[in-house]
Enzyme design. Structure first.
Site, PDB file in Angstrom:
ATOM      1  N   LYS A 129      66.292  78.870   7.850  1.00 36.50           N
ATOM      2  CA  LYS A 129      67.523  77.228   8.347  1.00 36.50           C
ATOM      3  C   LYS A 129      67.004  76.172   6.509  1.00 36.50           C
ATOM      4  CE  LYS A 129      68.205  74.144  11.430  1.00 36.50           C
ATOM      5  NZ  LYS A 129      67.635  74.129  13.138  1.00 36.50           N
ATOM      6  N   ARG A 199      62.347  80.949  10.201  1.00 33.45           N
ATOM      7  CA  ARG A 199      62.283  81.025  12.104  1.00 33.45           C
ATOM      8  C   ARG A 199      62.612  82.629  12.417  1.00 33.45           C
ATOM      9  NH1 ARG A 199      67.050  76.782  14.421  1.00 33.45           N
ATOM     10  NH2 ARG A 199      68.212  78.261  13.758  1.00 33.45           N
ATOM     11  N   ASP A 276      75.873  76.332  22.431  1.00 30.18           N
ATOM     12  CA  ASP A 276      75.227  77.461  20.834  1.00 30.18           C
ATOM     13  C   ASP A 276      74.094  76.948  21.165  1.00 30.18           C
ATOM     14  OD1 ASP A 276      76.802  73.738  20.352  1.00 30.18           O
ATOM     15  OD2 ASP A 276      75.488  74.393  18.361  1.00 30.18           O
ATOM     16  N   ASN A 277      73.220  75.863  21.505  1.00 32.16           N
ATOM     17  CA  ASN A 277      71.914  76.059  21.235  1.00 32.16           C
ATOM     18  C   ASN A 277      70.809  76.577  22.552  1.00 32.16           C
ATOM     19  OD1 ASN A 277      72.328  74.326  18.847  1.00 32.16           O
ATOM     20  ND2 ASN A 277      71.529  72.531  20.034  1.00 32.16           N
TER      21      ASN A 277
END
Ligand code: AMP
Ligand code: MG
Length: 531
Positions: A129, A199, A276-277
């Site tokens: 990320k 991640r 989207d999360n």
């Protein structure tokens, strides 16, 4: 640059193998149709530094301590080098943001490196990320600043150790490059140190991955993605079919319910529960302007971008998860037109949430079982008691265990234990004290109806009421030091948060309530989406 593999990292890229790729190879911002992802490489950085890493996550990936200390590790997880077998890509997804359909979003600053399979056969997607622009970066730069990266790194590991389903974080690497951000969107942009987090999760698929093809009427892509998720995220469901799609939806609903019950248990506020999360695996994902309840207030949100409506406030999270699941079911409607069947699958959410939430409330209060007829009133009483004066959610719960013994505690003992949770002693009147004592008495009466050894009660409470959470100001202290080049605090904070339920002598600093200086400081009580 391509490097010899780090010991133990073998790749098997089921996602890129199994789903349609964007045929365009160039990396420029665009709408991407009929594809689940675009291949894109991380952007190299000039002077990477390993700020911290998680030994537990390294172990999950079969990486040794020597691997983590190697220059290959630094180069690969900074985005400067690829290992053979990696097949980097950004996913195409959409989402509802703050209740409104936003169209294509996608991995604007996340790049999946590949899926590694460990010695136990577990599959882990590695994702950087902040490693540069992708076709989904829209108007933004694809980068991340140190403060938000450090918050994501620490919080995802803290959540894991608290027992909350979450994506994990392997590494936090400073890039040596500046990233310009206007933290409060008020015309004060400034350069900040950049960072990249690696991640790790079985998959990073979101509700929005299914919503986008559904919204575009691309049924083939929708079906391909649902079937891929069933095969890889939920292999126990068996071969994909319309029946399996429904079981899949019910399973996602149940997992989401369990995740939310945990958030409520530990006082976590995600801050941006856009679709989207929302992870298809029911994992906490995308740590942005999240926060931890300090003073108990169901209406609290740390996210200044949401200060008006407070859509994503603590007390609203169970409702929002439901709303988000309904959007996922809507997307599935193109494949399963049977609305009652979709509703029946979704019903797993309220059913599971109620059961999990009761279990969680009972455990927090030291009860062996939850009796809705009487215990909801007890819980309401607790919330009222914590609302009389600003009361620290974490400390109040943790301190209750000390009052759960068979012998009745004196008022002095009660106030010595719970008083530490009060932020404004001057506000604590005799009436407040009286009400708190009355609630403690009611709770103890209920507790003592259950004939259980005192030690068992205490152990049960201490196993669910954490002593250490990543208080907003603790993250900020680690950020201030890290921005000045001192990384010891990030590492120590991680070390403390690895054992959130055990009192750690010498680490009282991490267990106390928020100091007054942090009350109004940016990053401690309020955060923007800027990251
Ligand atoms: P978030 O609210 O952080 O989940 O982000 C919403 C969308 O914006 C996602 O598609 C992100 O990938 C994208 N995004 C957020 N920050 C950036 C950035 N700095 N560069 C590119 N895309 C971003
Ligand atoms: Mg996101």
């Amino acid at each position: 640059m391509s490097l010899a593999p780090l010991t133990g990292l073998a790749f098997d890229n089921a996602y890129t193998r199994g789903l349609p790729a964007d045929p365009v190879a160039e990396n420029f911002r665009r709408q991407v149709a009929a594809a689940a992802y675009s291949r894109v490489k991380p952007t190299p950085v000039s002077a990477p530094v390993l700020i911290a890493h998680s030994a537990e996550v390294a172990e999950l990936l079969d990486l040794s301590a020597a691997d983590c200390a190697s220059s290959e590790f630094l180069q690969v997880f900074a985005g400067n080098a690829l290992l053979s077998g990696m097949d980097p890509f950004a996913m195409c997804y959409g989402g509802h943001q703050f209740g409104n359909w936003a169209g294509q979003l996608g991995d604007g600053r996340a790049i999946n490196l590949g899926e590694t399979v460990n010695h136990a056969g577990q599959r882990w997607m590695l994702q950087l990320k902040g490693a540069g622009a992708t076709p989904y970066s829209r108007m933004a730069d694809g980068l991340a600043v140190l403060r938000s990266s450090l918050r994501e790194f620490l919080c995802s590991e803290a959540m894991h150790h608290l027992g909350v389903p979450t994506t994990r974080a392997l590494s936090l690497i400073g890039t040596g490059e500046a990233v310009v951000r206007d933290m409060f969107y008020d015309g004060h942009p400034r350069p900040e140190p950049g960072a990249v987090v690696c991640r790790v999760a079985p998959s990073f698929t979101r509700f929005g991955n299914f919503q986008l093809p559904a919204a575009r009427g691309d049924i083939d892509l929708l079906r391909a993605q649902v079937e891929h998720s069933i095969r890889t995220d939920y292999p126990a469901l068996g071969a994909p079919s319309p029946e399996t799609y429904l079981v899949w939806l019910a399973e996602i609903a149940a997992r989401t319910a369990r995740m939310i019950a945990h958030w409520m248990r530990v006082g976590f506020v995600h801050g941006v529960m856009n679709t989207d999360n929302m992870s298809i695996l029911g994992l906490t994902i995308d740590y942005g302007p999240y926060g931890w309840l300090e003073g108990f207030d169901p209406g609290w949100t740390p996210n200044t971008t949401d200060a008006g409506e407070k859509r994503y406030r603590y007390g609203n999270q169970p409702q929002i998860a439901w709303w988000n699941l309904v959007q996922l079911a809507n997307a599935l409607h193109a494949l399963v037109p049977d609305v009652p069947a979709l509703e029946a699958a979704l019903a797993a959410y309220p059913r599971t949430y109620e059961a999990e939430s009761q279990r969680m409330l009972a455990a927090k209060l030291g009860l062996a079982s939850f009796q809705p007829e009487v215990d909801y009133e007890l819980v309401d009483g607790l919330y009222r008691a914590m609302s009389l004066t600003e009361t620290d959610f974490t400390l109040f719960h943790r301190r209750l265990a000390a009052l759960s013994g068979n012998a009745a505690p004196s008022p002095e003992t009660v106030f010595a234990a719970l008083g530490e949770a009060w932020y404004l002693p001057a506000e604590v009147t005799d009436a407040v004290r009286g009400d708190v004592l009355a609630w403690v008495a009611a709770w103890r009466a209920r507790l003592l109806q259950e004939e259980r050894p005192e030690t068992e009660r205490v152990a049960r409470m201490n196993a669910v009421n954490p002593c250490y959470v990543l208080r907003n100001y603790l993250a900020q202290e680690a950020i201030d030091l890290a921005e000045a080049g001192d990384y010891a605090r990030v590492r120590e904070t991680l070390a403390v948060l690895r054992h959130p339920y055990s009192e750690q002598p010498g680490r009282e600093h991490y267990a106390g309530k928020r100091p007054e200086w942090a009350r109004q400081r940016a990053g401690c009580s309020m955060l923007s989406c800027s990251s």
